[in-house]
Design a protein around this motif. Structure first.
Motif, PDB file in Angstrom:
ATOM      1  N   ALA A  90      -6.085  -6.049   1.517  1.00 53.80           N
ATOM      2  CA  ALA A  90      -7.165  -6.526   2.369  1.00 53.80           C
ATOM      3  C   ALA A  90      -8.498  -6.550   1.613  1.00 53.80           C
ATOM      4  CB  ALA A  90      -7.273  -5.643   3.607  1.00 53.80           C
ATOM      5  N   GLU A  91      -8.752  -5.477   0.844  1.00 52.23           N
ATOM      6  CA  GLU A  91     -10.003  -5.408   0.073  1.00 52.23           C
ATOM      7  C   GLU A  91     -10.081  -6.524  -0.959  1.00 52.23           C
ATOM      8  OE1 GLU A  91      -9.737  -1.521  -1.576  1.00 52.23           O
ATOM      9  OE2 GLU A  91     -10.009  -0.504   0.364  1.00 52.23           O
ATOM     10  N   GLU A  92      -8.952  -6.889  -1.543  1.00 51.33           N
ATOM     11  CA  GLU A  92      -8.919  -7.906  -2.594  1.00 51.33           C
ATOM     12  C   GLU A  92      -8.746  -9.320  -2.037  1.00 51.33           C
ATOM     13  OE1 GLU A  92      -5.819  -6.665  -5.214  1.00 51.33           O
ATOM     14  OE2 GLU A  92      -6.750  -4.724  -5.637  1.00 51.33           O
ATOM     15  N   GLY A  93      -8.516  -9.442  -0.741  1.00 48.60           N
ATOM     16  CA  GLY A  93      -8.351 -10.748  -0.134  1.00 48.60           C
ATOM     17  C   GLY A  93      -7.051 -11.441  -0.489  1.00 48.60           C
ATOM     18  N   VAL A  94      -5.990 -10.650  -0.754  1.00 47.93           N
ATOM     19  CA  VAL A  94      -4.672 -11.232  -1.058  1.00 47.93           C
ATOM     20  C   VAL A  94      -3.920 -11.369   0.262  1.00 47.93           C
ATOM     21  CG1 VAL A  94      -2.555 -11.005  -2.394  1.00 47.93           C
ATOM     22  CG2 VAL A  94      -4.700 -10.072  -3.292  1.00 47.93           C
ATOM     23  N   ASP A  95      -3.746 -12.603   0.726  1.00 42.03           N
ATOM     24  CA  ASP A  95      -3.181 -12.798   2.064  1.00 42.03           C
ATOM     25  C   ASP A  95      -1.755 -13.329   2.069  1.00 42.03           C
ATOM     26  OD1 ASP A  95      -3.664 -15.376   1.241  1.00 42.03           O
ATOM     27  OD2 ASP A  95      -5.191 -15.813   2.754  1.00 42.03           O
ATOM     28  N   ASN A  96      -1.174 -13.571   0.895  1.00 40.21           N
ATOM     29  CA  ASN A  96       0.225 -14.015   0.854  1.00 40.21           C
ATOM     30  C   ASN A  96       1.136 -12.871   0.416  1.00 40.21           C
ATOM     31  OD1 ASN A  96      -0.785 -14.023  -1.780  1.00 40.21           O
ATOM     32  ND2 ASN A  96       0.580 -15.670  -2.456  1.00 40.21           N
ATOM     33  N   VAL A  97       0.832 -11.674   0.909  1.00 36.02           N
ATOM     34  CA  VAL A  97       1.597 -10.477   0.564  1.00 36.02           C
ATOM     35  C   VAL A  97       1.788  -9.642   1.815  1.00 36.02           C
ATOM     36  CG1 VAL A  97      -0.464  -9.122  -0.025  1.00 36.02           C
ATOM     37  CG2 VAL A  97       1.730  -8.520  -1.054  1.00 36.02           C
ATOM     38  N   ARG A  98       2.925  -8.976   1.906  1.00 34.96           N
ATOM     39  CA  ARG A  98       3.117  -8.005   2.976  1.00 34.96           C
ATOM     40  C   ARG A  98       3.928  -6.841   2.430  1.00 34.96           C
ATOM     41  NH1 ARG A  98       8.016  -8.443   6.087  1.00 34.96           N
ATOM     42  NH2 ARG A  98       9.340 -10.128   5.327  1.00 34.96           N
ATOM     43  N   PHE A  99       3.789  -5.711   3.101  1.00 30.55           N
ATOM     44  CA  PHE A  99       4.422  -4.481   2.645  1.00 30.55           C
ATOM     45  C   PHE A  99       5.309  -3.912   3.744  1.00 30.55           C
ATOM     46  CE2 PHE A  99       0.622  -5.015   0.093  1.00 30.55           C
ATOM     47  CZ  PHE A  99       1.125  -4.836  -1.182  1.00 30.55           C
ATOM     48  N   VAL A 100       6.531  -3.518   3.351  1.00 33.46           N
ATOM     49  CA  VAL A 100       7.561  -3.106   4.303  1.00 33.46           C
ATOM     50  C   VAL A 100       8.070  -1.726   3.908  1.00 33.46           C
ATOM     51  CG1 VAL A 100       9.836  -3.642   5.257  1.00 33.46           C
ATOM     52  CG2 VAL A 100       8.244  -5.498   4.686  1.00 33.46           C
ATOM     53  N   GLN A 101       8.181  -0.837   4.886  1.00 34.06           N
ATOM     54  CA  GLN A 101       8.755   0.484   4.630  1.00 34.06           C
ATOM     55  C   GLN A 101      10.257   0.420   4.852  1.00 34.06           C
ATOM     56  OE1 GLN A 101       7.196   3.665   7.046  1.00 34.06           O
ATOM     57  NE2 GLN A 101       7.902   5.259   5.645  1.00 34.06           N
ATOM     58  N   GLY A 102      11.024   0.790   3.840  1.00 35.66           N
ATOM     59  CA  GLY A 102      12.472   0.742   3.974  1.00 35.66           C
ATOM     60  C   GLY A 102      13.175   1.257   2.737  1.00 35.66           C
ATOM     61  N   ASP A 103      14.458   1.503   2.882  1.00 37.50           N
ATOM     62  CA  ASP A 103      15.329   2.006   1.822  1.00 37.50           C
ATOM     63  C   ASP A 103      16.047   0.815   1.195  1.00 37.50           C
ATOM     64  OD1 ASP A 103      17.332   3.159   0.288  1.00 37.50           O
ATOM     65  OD2 ASP A 103      17.807   4.717   1.745  1.00 37.50           O
ATOM     66  N   ALA A 104      15.755   0.536  -0.074  1.00 35.52           N
ATOM     67  CA  ALA A 104      16.308  -0.646  -0.735  1.00 35.52           C
ATOM     68  C   ALA A 104      17.830  -0.639  -0.779  1.00 35.52           C
ATOM     69  CB  ALA A 104      15.759  -0.757  -2.154  1.00 35.52           C
ATOM     70  N   GLN A 105      18.455   0.536  -0.643  1.00 36.61           N
ATOM     71  CA  GLN A 105      19.915   0.591  -0.682  1.00 36.61           C
ATOM     72  C   GLN A 105      20.547  -0.089   0.522  1.00 36.61           C
ATOM     73  OE1 GLN A 105      20.062   4.973  -2.834  1.00 36.61           O
ATOM     74  NE2 GLN A 105      21.557   4.492  -1.295  1.00 36.61           N
TER      75      GLN A 105
END
Length: 279
Positions: A90-105
């Motif tokens: 948000a601070e950097e103004g990057v709007d084509n990114v999202r973050f997800v909490q999860g176990d990659a397995q």
């Protein structure tokens, strides 16, 4: 957050370890940012990128920028680090990114949903690496590329010698850190090739990579930062205060040889691993 099978790592990265990384995100990025460029070389305009074990999300945000009208998703177990990643985006103004909490397995990633899967030191901690990489392979489109950096054998590195100075004053940790879900689990290229091949990936290559790592303003500052790093802090908690003082003094002395006008720089070494989903 969905199903978690890697419960030990989930607890660590949502406890002290994850909070320390989130609170000191700028310092950890100063340590590891030198390995961004060889990973970002695999990202092009329009790509859909997955960053596994994204942590505080620096690589994810850079990949999103490089992807242009594509996008990037950061996946991690750590709520504190993901909060930091979202704030930074948000601070950097990057709007084509999202973050997800999860176990990659086991996380339900979309089939063939990504063109590129990246990771900067985030894939060494899988309890079942074949299952995890199999899940990531399924999430790649046919022909899609996997690229990550992982720790190599630390014994011949600057950081390994710094840890050796500590080890002389501390009890045996009781592990070689090379088992599943350990930092050196992928330090052997033969293991990497076997795991990725068993996971359904092809064209597996391991190449040595190096980058300068900035650990602190001077030796005392760098030693203090390392003393707060989870694995070192755990060892310090097992001994008396006088031993901690001696160990920190030995670490500081070792780091003094790496002091430069711009701070303490160690030569970081890793494996750059690439593979492709067949098709």
């Amino acid at each position: 957050m969905g199903i978690i099978v890697n419960t030990h790592q989930e607890q660590a990265w949502n406890g002290y370890e994850g909070q320390h990384w989130a609170d000191h995100h700028d310092r950890y990025d100063a340590v590891n940012a030198g390995f961004n460029a060889p990973l970002l070389a695999y990202v092009g305009p329009g790509d859909r990128v997955l960053d596994v074990g994204c942590g505080n999300g620096q690589l994810t945000r850079l990949a999103a920028r490089r992807a242009g009208d594509g996008h990037a998703v950061g996946l991690d177990l750590s709520a504190p680090m993901l909060d930091r990643a979202r704030s930074s985006a948000a601070e950097e103004g990057v709007d084509n990114v999202r973050f997800v909490q999860g176990d990659a397995q086991v996380h339900p990633l979309p089939d063939a949903g990504f063109d590129v899967v990246l990771s900067r030191f985030g894939v060494m901690f899988f309890a079942d690496p074949v299952a995890a990489f199999g899940n990531l392979a399924r999430a790649l489109r046919p022909g899609g590329r996997l690229a990550f950096v992982c720790l190599d054998d630390l014994r011949d590195s600057d950081l390994g010698r710094a840890f050796g100075a500590l080890a002389a004053h501390l009890p045996d940790p009781g592990t070689d850190y090379a088992g599943p879900a350990e930092p050196l689990s992928l330090a052997d290229p033969a293991t990497v090739r076997r795991v990725l091949t068993d996971a359904g990936l092809a064209e597996v290559e391991c190449a040595p990579a190096e980058a300068p790592q900035l650990w602190g303003a001077d030796a005392a500052d760098a030693a203090g930062f390392l003393a707060g790093w989870g694995p070192v802090r755990h060892q310090f908690d097992r001994v008396d205060p006088a031993t901690v003082v001696r160990a920190r003094a030995a670490l500081t002395d070792t780091l003094r040889a790496h002091e430069r006008p711009d701070g303490v720089r160690l030569r970081g070494t890793a494996w750059l691993v690439t593979a492709r989903r067949p098709g």
